[in-house]
Scaffold this active site. Structure first.
Site, PDB file in Angstrom:
ATOM      1  N   ASP A 225       4.670 -14.462  11.414  1.00  0.00           N
ATOM      2  CA  ASP A 225       3.339 -14.894  10.981  1.00  0.00           C
ATOM      3  C   ASP A 225       2.334 -13.761  11.219  1.00  0.00           C
ATOM      4  OD1 ASP A 225       0.837 -16.029  10.779  1.00  0.00           O
ATOM      5  OD2 ASP A 225       1.390 -17.890  11.778  1.00  0.00           O
TER       6      ASP A 225
ATOM      7  N   LYS B 270      -6.687  -0.678  11.893  1.00  0.00           N
ATOM      8  CA  LYS B 270      -6.152  -1.063  10.581  1.00  0.00           C
ATOM      9  C   LYS B 270      -4.920  -0.199  10.275  1.00  0.00           C
ATOM     10  CE  LYS B 270      -5.772  -0.790   5.909  1.00  0.00           C
ATOM     11  NZ  LYS B 270      -4.893   0.107   5.170  1.00  0.00           N
TER      12      LYS B 270
ATOM     13  N   GLU C 273       0.822  -1.217   0.000  1.00  0.00           N
ATOM     14  CA  GLU C 273       0.000   0.000   0.000  1.00  0.00           C
ATOM     15  C   GLU C 273       0.856   1.267   0.000  1.00  0.00           C
ATOM     16  OE1 GLU C 273      -2.862   0.176   3.190  1.00  0.00           O
ATOM     17  OE2 GLU C 273      -3.796   1.976   2.375  1.00  0.00           O
TER      18      GLU C 273
ATOM     19  N   HIS D 176      -2.088  10.738   1.109  1.00  0.00           N
ATOM     20  CA  HIS D 176      -2.247   9.399   0.543  1.00  0.00           C
ATOM     21  C   HIS D 176      -2.219   9.469  -0.986  1.00  0.00           C
ATOM     22  CE1 HIS D 176      -3.311   5.221   0.490  1.00  0.00           C
ATOM     23  NE2 HIS D 176      -4.373   5.449  -0.267  1.00  0.00           N
TER      24      HIS D 176
HETATM   25  P1  HMG Z   1       4.299  15.397   3.859  1.00  0.00           P
HETATM   26  O1  HMG Z   1       4.320  16.213   5.081  1.00  0.00           O
HETATM   27  O2  HMG Z   1       3.669  15.910   2.620  1.00  0.00           O
HETATM   28  O3  HMG Z   1       5.768  14.894   3.527  1.00  0.00           O
HETATM   29  O4  HMG Z   1       3.611  14.013   4.266  1.00  0.00           O
HETATM   30  P2  HMG Z   1       7.024  15.755   3.073  1.00  0.00           P
HETATM   31  O5  HMG Z   1       7.115  15.647   1.588  1.00  0.00           O
HETATM   32  O6  HMG Z   1       7.019  17.088   3.725  1.00  0.00           O
HETATM   33  O7  HMG Z   1       8.218  14.900   3.742  1.00  0.00           O
HETATM   34  C1  HMG Z   1       8.385  14.804   5.158  1.00  0.00           C
HETATM   35  C2  HMG Z   1       8.862  13.418   5.520  1.00  0.00           C
HETATM   36  O8  HMG Z   1       7.801  12.448   5.276  1.00  0.00           O
HETATM   37  C3  HMG Z   1      10.035  12.928   4.706  1.00  0.00           C
HETATM   38  O9  HMG Z   1      11.231  13.388   5.253  1.00  0.00           O
HETATM   39  C4  HMG Z   1       9.884  11.433   4.863  1.00  0.00           C
HETATM   40  O10 HMG Z   1      10.294  11.023   6.149  1.00  0.00           O
HETATM   41  C5  HMG Z   1       8.378  11.261   4.747  1.00  0.00           C
HETATM   42  P3  HMG Z   1      12.582  13.378   4.330  1.00  0.00           P
HETATM   43  O11 HMG Z   1      12.823  11.985   3.864  1.00  0.00           O
HETATM   44  O12 HMG Z   1      12.302  14.295   3.170  1.00  0.00           O
HETATM   45  O13 HMG Z   1      13.633  13.866   5.253  1.00  0.00           O
HETATM   46  N1  HMG Z   1       8.026  11.130   3.321  1.00  0.00           N
HETATM   47  C6  HMG Z   1       8.417  10.140   2.508  1.00  0.00           C
HETATM   48  N2  HMG Z   1       9.178   9.062   2.704  1.00  0.00           N
HETATM   49  C7  HMG Z   1       9.369   8.226   1.657  1.00  0.00           C
HETATM   50  N3  HMG Z   1       8.867   8.456   0.432  1.00  0.00           N
HETATM   51  C8  HMG Z   1       8.109   9.512   0.179  1.00  0.00           C
HETATM   52  C9  HMG Z   1       7.869  10.417   1.233  1.00  0.00           C
HETATM   53  N4  HMG Z   1       7.163  11.564   1.333  1.00  0.00           N
HETATM   54  C10 HMG Z   1       7.279  11.972   2.599  1.00  0.00           C
HETATM   55  N5  HMG Z   1       7.614   9.703  -1.032  1.00  0.00           N
HETATM   56  C11 HMG Z   1       2.736  11.859   4.073  1.00  0.00           C
HETATM   57  C12 HMG Z   1       3.203  13.087   3.321  1.00  0.00           C
HETATM   58  C13 HMG Z   1       2.121  10.871   3.095  1.00  0.00           C
HETATM   59  C14 HMG Z   1       3.939  11.175   4.748  1.00  0.00           C
HETATM   60  C15 HMG Z   1       1.713  12.293   5.173  1.00  0.00           C
HETATM   61  O14 HMG Z   1       0.662  12.980   4.551  1.00  0.00           O
HETATM   62  C16 HMG Z   1       1.164  11.153   5.964  1.00  0.00           C
HETATM   63  O15 HMG Z   1       1.790  10.654   6.868  1.00  0.00           O
HETATM   64  N6  HMG Z   1      -0.071  10.732   5.670  1.00  0.00           N
HETATM   65  C17 HMG Z   1      -0.705   9.593   6.258  1.00  0.00           C
HETATM   66  C18 HMG Z   1      -0.684   8.476   5.283  1.00  0.00           C
HETATM   67  C19 HMG Z   1      -1.210   7.185   5.828  1.00  0.00           C
HETATM   68  O16 HMG Z   1      -1.591   7.021   6.953  1.00  0.00           O
HETATM   69  N7  HMG Z   1      -1.231   6.191   4.955  1.00  0.00           N
HETATM   70  C20 HMG Z   1      -1.708   4.879   5.255  1.00  0.00           C
HETATM   71  C21 HMG Z   1      -2.739   4.496   4.247  1.00  0.00           C
HETATM   72  S1  HMG Z   1      -4.277   5.168   4.692  1.00  0.00           S
HETATM   73  C22 HMG Z   1      -4.885   3.939   5.737  1.00  0.00           C
HETATM   74  O17 HMG Z   1      -4.930   2.821   5.350  1.00  0.00           O
HETATM   75  C23 HMG Z   1      -5.090   4.131   7.195  1.00  0.00           C
HETATM   76  C24 HMG Z   1      -6.182   4.998   7.728  1.00  0.00           C
HETATM   77  O18 HMG Z   1      -7.449   4.667   7.239  1.00  0.00           O
HETATM   78  C25 HMG Z   1      -6.100   4.748   9.203  1.00  0.00           C
HETATM   79  C26 HMG Z   1      -7.027   5.584  10.008  1.00  0.00           C
HETATM   80  O19 HMG Z   1      -8.128   5.922   9.535  1.00  0.00           O
HETATM   81  O20 HMG Z   1      -6.659   5.864  11.171  1.00  0.00           O
HETATM   82  C27 HMG Z   1      -5.868   6.407   7.400  1.00  0.00           C
END
Ligand code: HMG
Length: 442
Positions: free
Chosen positions: A296, A280, A85, A393
């Site tokens: 596992d 989740k 994901e 996301h």
């Molecule tokens: P951002 O603030 O736009 O990121 O966050 P940024 O571009 O400013 O970068 C800051 C740091 O984020 C980076 O530092 C990385 O550590 C990391 P740097 O490496 O530059 O020193 N980062 C990345 N690392 C690797 N590859 C990348 C990357 N981009 C940033 N491409 C971010 C963007 C997506 C991280 C933020 O918006 C976030 O944390 N969102 C949450 C996403 C999430 O939870 N995803 C899970 C899927 S959704 C789900 O299934 C769960 C849910 O339903 C659970 C719930 O409801 O509670 C949400």
């Protein structure tokens, strides 16, 4: 045409593929090519993978990513994550970076006891069964010595065996409820072997026990199996900082953020529909590390969700509070993990993942995995309570949509740039690709 087949398991790999392809696919050649393109050219490595499971026809790849900057109890870790994901690894990395500057994660293993049960039926006098159990208990342990002696040398083994009366639930149903310490092994095989030995001793000694009537001697063993519910194999992970230190470049104040974040956690504590999604999000982090380290994940999932329901209602695994101006976010979860045995010594990428983690003990791995779950939950809640989840996301999911539309490198560069300042929804990305292609073709 679909069909059934007898003796499939005895066919060679290529004959299995022939049968699948001829029975289910129109384009045999193309299907075979898809399957074969995932075979490893290193035949020994391919054979290793073929033999992990049964009826293997190809390999199913998952990306292995890494999340750096995890400061756990003062020590930095880069955590391996195997997951399909988008945004999970980025979210974990983001949370790691955030907490790195605020003291990092604190963790503690609370307990490491694992459970197994022999389920049996007995229709006689309860007191006589109790007497028999007292009489036989030491022999149950002694007869299992050939299985336990090595584990005991390392400091683990059988901790206790209890007789449990479950006749209120099912007439005549009892258990031998056993607890184990399995150290760095997840312990499933060890526990199951001990349990099967207990069952054997129990059954044969019952036949020889003078206190039983002829009818009572006939104890029926139903099954002997470990439990994946491990509420006493528990680890705690926590982050905390002054409320004012929560402030970053988010659009609300640190106080508002802390309050909203805590509300979101409280909602997950009382509302099962929300709790399932909240948890989740935690499992996004946990499963990815569990998979990367060859553990596992089905066992972990089952155990964790049972734990989330332990008070009779499915609830949040994590909790948050502000006390004396300090924000604390924490989680206690059951994790039965191993760093020896199973796939840990076999799968080259599992070995690599464990090496990346500096070859942790099972206790250390429990702490790392719990941190990955808490970090993931923090990142998701932080997004949910500020920007909304879709912004981050979709930013990460963008590449999947571009690949789906077979965007070339130049198109990818242009559109990644474009979506730095525009909201990426699925339809917006599709529209942008179409517009870009129209422009190029004009
Ligand atoms: P951002 O603030 O736009 O990121 O966050 P940024 O571009 O400013 O970068 C800051 C740091 O984020 C980076 O530092 C990385 O550590 C990391 P740097 O490496 O530059 O020193 N980062 C990345 N690392 C690797 N590859 C990348 C990357 N981009 C940033 N491409 C971010 C963007 C997506 C991280 C933020 O918006 C976030 O944390 N969102 C949450 C996403 C999430 O939870 N995803 C899970 C899927 S959704 C789900 O299934 C769960 C849910 O339903 C659970 C719930 O409801 O509670 C949400």
């Amino acid at each position: 045409m679909c069909a059934s087949i007898s003796g499939f398991s005895k066919l060679s790999k290529s004959k299995k593929i022939d049968w699948i392809v001829e029975t289910y696919f129109f384009n045999a050649k193309e299907t075979k090519n898809i399957l074969k393109q995932y075979w490893n050219t290193n035949e020994k490595l391919q054979q290793l993978h073929d033999e992990f499971i049964e009826n293997t026809i190809t390999n199913y790849y998952l990306p292995l990513g890494v999340a750096p900057n995890f400061l756990i109890n003062g020590k930095f870790h880069t955590i391996p994550m195997a997951i399909e994901e988008s945004s999970v690894v980025a979210a974990a990395s983001n949370a790691a970076k955030f907490w790195m500057d605020r003291g990092g994660f604190k963790t503690k293993v609370i307990a490491t006891t694992k459970i197994g049960q022999v389920h049996f039926m007995y229709q006689g006098n309860k007191e006589t069964l109790n007497q028999f159990f007292k009489h036989i208990k030491q022999q149950l342990i002694d007869d299992a010595k050939p299985i336990t002696k090595n584990m005991e040398k390392r400091g683990g083994g059988i901790l206790d065996i209890e007789l449990r009366d479950k006749t209120q639930d099912i007439k005549g149903y009892y258990q031998l409820h056993a607890s184990f310490e399995t150290l760095d092994a997840m312990g499933a095989n060890f526990i199951n072997s001990c349990l099967e030995q207990f069952a054997k001793t129990f059954k044969t000694q019952a036949l020889a026990f003078d206190g039983f009537s002829e009818e009572e001697k006939n104890i029926q063993i139903v099954m002997s199996i470990l439990s994946n519910y491990v509420p006493d194999c528990l680890v705690r992970a926590e982050v905390s900082c002054k409320v004012e230190a929560l402030h970053e470049d988010i659009t609300i104040t640190a106080e508002e953020f802390a309050a909203k974040f805590i509300q979101a956690v409280h909602i997950a504590e009382v509302e099962p529909y929300r709790a399932v999604t909240h948890n989740k999000g935690i499992m996004n982090g946990i499963d990815a590390v569990v998979l990367a380290t060859g553990n596992d994940f089905r066992a972990v999932e089952a155990g964790v969700h049972a734990y989330a329901s332990r008070n009779g209602r499915y609830s949040s695994l994590s909790h948050a509070k502000v006390e004396n101006d300090v924000f604390t976010f924490w989680m206690e979860i059951p994790l039965a993990l191993g760093t020896v045995g199973g796939l840990t010594g076999l799968h080259p990428l599992v070995k690599l993942s464990l090496e990346l983690l500096q070859n942790p003990t099972a206790k250390e791995l429990m702490q790392i995995v719990a941190v990955a779950g808490l970090a993931q939950n923090f990142a998701a809640l932080r997004s949910l309570t500020t920007t909304g989840i879709q912004q981050g996301h979709m930013k990460m999911h963008l590449m999947n949509i571009l690949n789906q539309f077979e965007a070339n490198d130049a198109e990818k560069l242009t559109l990644i740039e474009y979506f730095k300042t525009n909201v990426a929804t699925h339809s917006a990305v599709v529209e942008a690709i179409e517009n870009l292609r129209l422009k190029i073709n004009d």
